[in-house]
Design a protein around this motif. Sequence first.
Motif, PDB file in Angstrom:
ATOM      1  N   ARG A 118       2.463 -11.454  18.546  1.00 40.70           N
ATOM      2  CA  ARG A 118       3.096 -11.313  19.869  1.00 40.70           C
ATOM      3  C   ARG A 118       3.720  -9.929  20.035  1.00 40.70           C
ATOM      4  O   ARG A 118       3.586  -9.305  21.087  1.00 40.70           O
ATOM      5  N   ARG A 120       4.001 -18.662   8.887  1.00 39.64           N
ATOM      6  CA  ARG A 120       3.332 -18.965  10.154  1.00 39.64           C
ATOM      7  C   ARG A 120       4.085 -18.343  11.332  1.00 39.64           C
ATOM      8  O   ARG A 120       3.493 -17.695  12.194  1.00 39.64           O
ATOM      9  N   GLU A 121       5.393 -18.535  11.344  1.00 43.33           N
ATOM     10  CA  GLU A 121       6.205 -17.953  12.411  1.00 43.33           C
ATOM     11  C   GLU A 121       6.167 -16.424  12.354  1.00 43.33           C
ATOM     12  O   GLU A 121       6.120 -15.755  13.386  1.00 43.33           O
ATOM     13  N   HIS A 153       2.844 -15.284  13.867  1.00 41.62           N
ATOM     14  CA  HIS A 153       2.882 -15.410  15.327  1.00 41.62           C
ATOM     15  C   HIS A 153       3.765 -14.343  15.953  1.00 41.62           C
ATOM     16  O   HIS A 153       3.394 -13.746  16.966  1.00 41.62           O
ATOM     17  N   THR A 159      10.203  -9.132  14.978  1.00 38.16           N
ATOM     18  CA  THR A 159       9.722 -10.041  13.933  1.00 38.16           C
ATOM     19  C   THR A 159      10.794 -10.418  12.917  1.00 38.16           C
ATOM     20  O   THR A 159      10.586 -11.333  12.131  1.00 38.16           O
TER      21      THR A 159
END
Length: 104
Positions: free
Chosen positions: A49, A41-42, A45, A34
């Motif tokens: 993930r 937002r990224e 996500h 990360t």
Amino acid sequence: MPSLVGFTHGKSELIAALVQEAYADITRHMTEHTRAATGPREALHAYIRALVGYIAEHPKRMRTLMSVFLDHRAEDGGRSYDGGRRARCGRPGAASPGGGAAGG
């Protein structure tokens, strides 16, 4: 994972050591996957993930952790994990996978 050969402490200490090692491994994985994210937002996500990926790669470890969280009892008979992200079997202030402190 460190060797537990020669571990001489009780059951609660063994479980605490295993939970702490799992948290450390999850934290390393999550950080690695990360850190490059830019923007909320990224980052969200990437976090999702990374967590789903970790669970998929380590199903046995995650089942074991869930068993500890749901079933292991502290020496006083209370739950060792109270659902409020406070692991009573971990050392106070240890980082939890969600970034908070496990004991605080």
